[in-house]
Design a protein around this motif. Structure first.
Motif, PDB file in Angstrom:
ATOM      1  N   ALA A 211       0.832  -1.205   0.000  1.00 34.26           N
ATOM      2  CA  ALA A 211       0.000   0.000   0.000  1.00 34.26           C
ATOM      3  C   ALA A 211       0.867   1.256   0.000  1.00 34.26           C
ATOM      4  O   ALA A 211       0.581   2.225  -0.711  1.00 34.26           O
ATOM      5  N   LYS A 212       1.946   1.235   0.789  1.00 40.28           N
ATOM      6  CA  LYS A 212       2.822   2.403   0.870  1.00 40.28           C
ATOM      7  C   LYS A 212       3.494   2.680  -0.468  1.00 40.28           C
ATOM      8  O   LYS A 212       3.715   3.840  -0.839  1.00 40.28           O
ATOM      9  N   LYS A 213       3.810   1.620  -1.197  1.00 42.25           N
ATOM     10  CA  LYS A 213       4.422   1.781  -2.517  1.00 42.25           C
ATOM     11  C   LYS A 213       3.469   2.509  -3.464  1.00 42.25           C
ATOM     12  O   LYS A 213       3.871   3.404  -4.224  1.00 42.25           O
ATOM     13  N   VAL A 214       2.180   2.149  -3.412  1.00 42.07           N
ATOM     14  CA  VAL A 214       1.194   2.815  -4.266  1.00 42.07           C
ATOM     15  C   VAL A 214       1.018   4.266  -3.836  1.00 42.07           C
ATOM     16  O   VAL A 214       0.918   5.174  -4.668  1.00 42.07           O
ATOM     17  N   VAL A 215       1.009   4.497  -2.523  1.00 48.98           N
ATOM     18  CA  VAL A 215       0.903   5.863  -2.005  1.00 48.98           C
ATOM     19  C   VAL A 215       2.095   6.692  -2.462  1.00 48.98           C
ATOM     20  O   VAL A 215       1.971   7.875  -2.795  1.00 48.98           O
ATOM     21  N   GLY A 216       3.261   6.067  -2.509  1.00 49.49           N
ATOM     22  CA  GLY A 216       4.464   6.767  -2.956  1.00 49.49           C
ATOM     23  C   GLY A 216       4.362   7.268  -4.382  1.00 49.49           C
ATOM     24  O   GLY A 216       5.035   8.224  -4.765  1.00 49.49           O
ATOM     25  N   LEU A 217       3.512   6.635  -5.179  1.00 48.38           N
ATOM     26  CA  LEU A 217       3.298   7.077  -6.556  1.00 48.38           C
ATOM     27  C   LEU A 217       2.273   8.198  -6.645  1.00 48.38           C
ATOM     28  O   LEU A 217       2.018   8.730  -7.729  1.00 48.38           O
ATOM     29  N   GLY A 218       1.656   8.550  -5.499  1.00 49.11           N
ATOM     30  CA  GLY A 218       0.736   9.677  -5.489  1.00 49.11           C
ATOM     31  C   GLY A 218      -0.725   9.319  -5.439  1.00 49.11           C
ATOM     32  O   GLY A 218      -1.575  10.154  -5.738  1.00 49.11           O
ATOM     33  N   TYR A 219      -1.052   8.087  -5.069  1.00 51.76           N
ATOM     34  CA  TYR A 219      -2.452   7.658  -5.020  1.00 51.76           C
ATOM     35  C   TYR A 219      -2.818   7.301  -3.582  1.00 51.76           C
ATOM     36  O   TYR A 219      -1.957   7.009  -2.766  1.00 51.76           O
ATOM     37  N   SER A 220      -4.104   7.301  -3.274  1.00 54.52           N
ATOM     38  CA  SER A 220      -4.537   6.762  -1.991  1.00 54.52           C
ATOM     39  C   SER A 220      -5.116   5.380  -2.232  1.00 54.52           C
ATOM     40  O   SER A 220      -5.634   5.092  -3.309  1.00 54.52           O
ATOM     41  N   VAL A 221      -5.005   4.516  -1.243  1.00 59.77           N
ATOM     42  CA  VAL A 221      -5.385   3.122  -1.434  1.00 59.77           C
ATOM     43  C   VAL A 221      -6.040   2.587  -0.170  1.00 59.77           C
ATOM     44  O   VAL A 221      -5.680   2.976   0.937  1.00 59.77           O
ATOM     45  N   SER A 222      -7.041   1.730  -0.341  1.00 60.21           N
ATOM     46  CA  SER A 222      -7.657   1.056   0.799  1.00 60.21           C
ATOM     47  C   SER A 222      -8.056  -0.346   0.376  1.00 60.21           C
ATOM     48  O   SER A 222      -8.490  -0.564  -0.754  1.00 60.21           O
ATOM     49  N   GLU A 223      -7.878  -1.277   1.279  1.00 58.06           N
ATOM     50  CA  GLU A 223      -8.224  -2.659   0.969  1.00 58.06           C
ATOM     51  C   GLU A 223      -9.735  -2.833   0.940  1.00 58.06           C
ATOM     52  O   GLU A 223     -10.466  -2.265   1.753  1.00 58.06           O
ATOM     53  N   ILE A 224     -10.227  -3.589  -0.018  1.00 56.30           N
ATOM     54  CA  ILE A 224     -11.642  -3.930  -0.095  1.00 56.30           C
ATOM     55  C   ILE A 224     -11.820  -5.209   0.701  1.00 56.30           C
ATOM     56  O   ILE A 224     -11.362  -6.271   0.297  1.00 56.30           O
ATOM     57  N   VAL A 225     -12.476  -5.092   1.835  1.00 60.96           N
ATOM     58  CA  VAL A 225     -12.561  -6.206   2.771  1.00 60.96           C
ATOM     59  C   VAL A 225     -13.825  -7.005   2.528  1.00 60.96           C
ATOM     60  O   VAL A 225     -14.909  -6.453   2.391  1.00 60.96           O
ATOM     61  N   GLY A 226     -13.697  -8.318   2.466  1.00 62.74           N
ATOM     62  CA  GLY A 226     -14.853  -9.214   2.352  1.00 62.74           C
ATOM     63  C   GLY A 226     -15.677  -8.902   1.140  1.00 62.74           C
ATOM     64  O   GLY A 226     -15.182  -8.760   0.045  1.00 62.74           O
ATOM     65  N   LYS A 227     -17.004  -8.760   1.348  1.00 61.76           N
ATOM     66  CA  LYS A 227     -17.922  -8.579   0.243  1.00 61.76           C
ATOM     67  C   LYS A 227     -18.195  -7.114  -0.054  1.00 61.76           C
ATOM     68  O   LYS A 227     -19.104  -6.789  -0.783  1.00 61.76           O
ATOM     69  N   ASP A 228     -17.363  -6.222   0.491  1.00 62.35           N
ATOM     70  CA  ASP A 228     -17.525  -4.820   0.174  1.00 62.35           C
ATOM     71  C   ASP A 228     -17.219  -4.560  -1.281  1.00 62.35           C
ATOM     72  O   ASP A 228     -17.469  -3.499  -1.805  1.00 62.35           O
ATOM     73  N   THR A 229     -16.648  -5.550  -1.950  1.00 59.56           N
ATOM     74  CA  THR A 229     -16.373  -5.427  -3.372  1.00 59.56           C
ATOM     75  C   THR A 229     -17.599  -4.985  -4.119  1.00 59.56           C
ATOM     76  O   THR A 229     -17.533  -4.316  -5.130  1.00 59.56           O
ATOM     77  N   ALA A 230     -18.749  -5.378  -3.621  1.00 61.86           N
ATOM     78  CA  ALA A 230     -19.971  -5.056  -4.335  1.00 61.86           C
ATOM     79  C   ALA A 230     -20.297  -3.587  -4.302  1.00 61.86           C
ATOM     80  O   ALA A 230     -21.076  -3.109  -5.093  1.00 61.86           O
ATOM     81  N   ASN A 231     -19.684  -2.872  -3.403  1.00 56.00           N
ATOM     82  CA  ASN A 231     -20.009  -1.455  -3.259  1.00 56.00           C
ATOM     83  C   ASN A 231     -18.863  -0.596  -3.744  1.00 56.00           C
ATOM     84  O   ASN A 231     -17.836  -0.502  -3.117  1.00 56.00           O
TER      85      ASN A 231
END
Length: 757
Positions: A59-79
């Motif tokens: 996640a920190k590597k992606v943030v280092g490129l200038g983006y924000s990131v959050s894990e999609i936990v469980g079935k939150d994928t649907a939202n």
């Protein structure tokens, strides 16, 4: 990697293929990472990794490129909004890391060190992207503010240059640096992460080079135009992303739960399978379910695209997000919020958008060599003429810098994924689920479609087709038969009872009803013994005349099931039933034939019934087949050189679906239908198969247009730059302008198309 697991992330700030490529390259180089899939349109990243992988570092590597990131936990994928709720601008993961030993539930973050936040890590504004939810206005985001600031600085530099010409060069350099510093920082971070030839790096080299050759005014203008182009890309990408996210917005927030004789409002996402909910007239239905009581017109247009409300009653299925019309309904919930039709479609479309099509993979490979080649060509243009023939260094370095900007591959790289993402979203909104770009591409080449019969070409349930009165009137025949069948759950009995209800008949009372196994049913009605059953069993009770038998045989030859009614000792009449073709089957099949696609029915039903349906629909028939026979016939069609699609219910047709080039599940979005096939027609319209193929052809045409725009503009500006007609300003327009044009062209696929047939 035997123990590889999969983690999905919501990534904020991606708006072009270049963004996705940088993230892909950076994360792929992380220890333990096996595979990475990034979708710009869905704003997601899926990582396959080992159990010991450090997800916080990823996640920190992606943030280092200038983006924000959050894990999609469980079935939150649907939202699609799930990431917005949990994202931290620094990319800290607020949730489970998919490791049992590393669970953040109940974790207190009040005193937690957010050292990976963008601001604290020195990466704030690094990418210049708006990390807020995409629904906000363009000018309110970080990217919008940077573009406005850069434009204001450029105007100020022009004013200073007019008032105090002697300091104009310094004013333009200052204006350029306001926009270039964050671009250059992004370029450096991308290079360190494995992408040295990024658009940001080429932009940085061109701008610095322009200053060195005393073209600071143009450098400032080019940086501003670059930021404008990126801003337009972000707006266009946001519209594409909203096209599928808007499906999730159809879900109501509250539901009326019936419990212990009381009704109370609860969050719709809390509804459990089996719960009973009340849906008032005008309310949006809050869950997939089956109607327990009530009857109403259901507006399914938000989900299925149907322009006309559908009348539905007891035991019929309703979808979450559709709108109840004029009646009060009690509905039993059949799927939790994370598993309802809309949620599953959104989830599967997002996953499909991460799957690259053959054309997209080819262009990705091509761009890996294309961009370094452009750098080499630009360097040769800048160096060779001055060294070889003594040409002016300033003039040819300027041309080399312009070529550097012209050659940026953004428009080319996004030409395919933009079109495919728009098509996947457009298809999902019409109930056409396509599992990835490869499926979408192949559909356009289909030359034969094999259909199952029951539940695919037909409704899957029998209907009364003929009522014959031999000795009594047709209403009497129907009412007596319905009286005998009252309470039965047999499909034929339901057809008769449904017809009687449709005709508004008042049924006589039946006493001492008794089923006769394999023959029929008897009862006493109005003081007379009554029998309703097969012609063979009826023949054991009364004699059937030659004319009566001829009429029954003719109905059988049409593939219909015939039951006869005996009242007392007289043959009163007969009722014929058949599983009828879907209302749009004939038109849908014609749409396929009109574009030269061969159609064939593959069914396990008896030859007589199948042939009757086939004759009615005008198609080739193969009947009395086992599942392995269907698979064999699909193989035979492929050996004839045909590209074959198999359309079925996804269960007993599984071998044939797997054997076909494309397996298409027909049905109302069941788990099996959604999970087993390459594509699914969620709303059971035969015509949607033709529409799916037409969508594929429109998409491939759009991709060809996009590639022509991307390469054509570059070719034109390359020639005009070398001969000295255009310079740095038009060069940056050749890149960002082409990217915006390609994205806008792809978004045309989101518009509704004329239905096939």
């Amino acid at each position: 990697m035997a123990d590889a697991i999969q983690t999905r992330y919501r990534v904020e700030g991606m708006d072009c293929a270049s963004c996705a490529a940088k993230i892909d390259t950076a994360v792929r180089r992380m220890p333990g990472v096996e595979d990475v899939s990034v979708s710009v349109t869905a704003g997601t990243m899926t990582v396959r990794h080992g159990e010991t992988s450090d997800l916080a570092t990823i996640a920190k590597k992606v943030v280092g490129l200038g983006y924000s990131v959050s894990e999609i936990v469980g079935k939150d994928t649907a939202n699609p909004a799930a990431g917005h709720q949990t994202a931290c601008c620094g990319g800290h993961i607020h949730g489970s890391h998919a490791h049992p030993e590393h669970n953040h539930s109940g974790h207190d973050h009040s005193g937690h060190d957010h050292s990976v936040q963008a601001g604290n890590s020195g990466t704030e504004g690094l990418h210049g992207h708006d990390h807020a939810p995409s629904a906000g206005p363009w000018w309110a985001g970080r990217k919008g503010r940077l573009t406005i600031l850069s434009g204001a600085a450029l105007l100020t530099a022009y004013a200073i240059g007019h008032l105090v010409p002697s300091i104009a060069p310094y004013a333009f350099i200052a204006a350029m640096l306001i926009g270039l510093v964050p671009i250059a920082r992004r370029a450096v971070m991308a290079a360190l992460a494995g992408t040295p030839f990024s658009i940001e790096m080429l932009m940085t080299i061109a701008a610095i080079g322009a200053v060195i050759i005393d073209a600071g005014e143009e450098a400032a203008a080019v940086v501003f135009l670059f930021l404008v182009g990126e801003l337009l890309e972000g707006v266009a990408a946001g519209k594409a992303r909203q096209s599928i996210q808007s499906l999730a917005a159809l879900m109501p927030k509250e539901a009326l739960l019936e419990e212990n004789g009381q009704t109370r409002a609860v969050p719709a996402e809390s509804l459990a399978v089996g719960a009973s909910i009340l849906v008032r007239p005008g309310d949006r239905i809050s869950a997939d379910g089956i109607i327990l009581s009530g009857e109403s017109d259901i507006d399914e247009a938000p989900v299925t695209g149907e322009s006309t409300p559908v009348r539905k009653g007891t035991d019929e299925t309703v979808f979450a997000g559709t709108i109840n019309g004029d009646g009060v309904l009690r509905v039993r919930v059949t799927a939790a919020a994370a598993d309802n039709t809309i949620a599953r479609v959104v989830r599967l479309v997002e996953e499909a958008q991460e799957s690259k099509a053959p054309t997209e993979r080819f262009i990705d490979r091509f761009s890996r060599y294309y961009t370094p080649a452009v750098v080499v060509v630009a360097a040769l243009v800048a160096i060779i003429p001055p060294l070889a023939v003594g040409a002016a260094w300033g003039e040819w370095v300027y041309k080399g810098l312009a070529i550097l900007l012209i050659g940026c591959p953004c428009a080319l790289v996004i030409s395919t994924p933009a079109a495919i993402a728009a098509s996947l979203s457009a298809g999902a909104r019409r109930g056409l689920l396509l599992k990835g770009g490869a499926v979408l591409e192949t559909l356009g080449t289909i030359s034969a479609v094999a259909f199952d019969k029951t539940g695919t070409l037909t409704e899957g349930r029998p209907k009364v087709t003929d009522i014959i009165g031999f000795d009594r009137s047709e209403p009497d025949v129907l009412s007596f038969a319905a009286a005998l069948e009252t309470g039965s759950s047999h499909p034929l009995a339901k057809a008769i009872l449904g017809k009687a209800t449709e005709e508004g008949l008042v049924l006589p009372a039946a006493a001492e009803a008794k089923a006769l196994g394999g023959k029929g049913v008897t009862a006493n009605i109005e003081g007379q013994p009554v029998f309703f059953g097969s012609p063979q069993a009826a023949g054991e009770r009364v004699a059937l005349s030659a004319a009566q038998m001829e009429r029954i045989t003719a109905l059988n030859d049409e593939g219909k099931t015939v039951s006869v009614l005996i009242i007392g000792a007289t043959l009163a009449g007969a009722i014929a039933m058949r599983d009828e073709p879907r209302a749009d089957a004939k038109v849908g099949l014609k749409a396929l034939k009109d574009v030269g696609i061969r159609t064939v029915m593959l069914t396990g039903d008896n030859r007589r019934t199948a042939s009757a349906i086939g004759l009615q629909l005008g198609m080739e028939v193969r009947a009395e087949l086992m599942p392995e026979d269907k698979q064999r016939i699909v193989g035979e069609l492929k050996r004839e050189g045909l590209v074959v699609a198999k359309v079925g219910d996804g269960i007993n047709d599984a071998p044939a679906l797997a054997a076909a080039d494309i397996g298409i599940a027909m049905g109302g979005g069941t788990d099996v239908a959604l999970e087993t096939a390459d594509a699914a027609v969620l709303h059971g319209r035969v015509g949607d198969v033709a529409e799916m193929i037409a969508l594929s052809k429109r998409t491939m045409g759009n991709i060809r247009e996009n590639i022509t725009i991307a390469l054509g503009l570059k070719a034109v500006f390359l020639v005009t730059t070398i001969i000295g007609v255009t310079g740095l300003w038009p060069a940056i327009l050749a890149d960002t302008g082409a990217t915006v044009l390609v994205t806008i062209n792809a978004l045309r696929l989101l518009a509704p198309a004329r239905s096939a047939g």
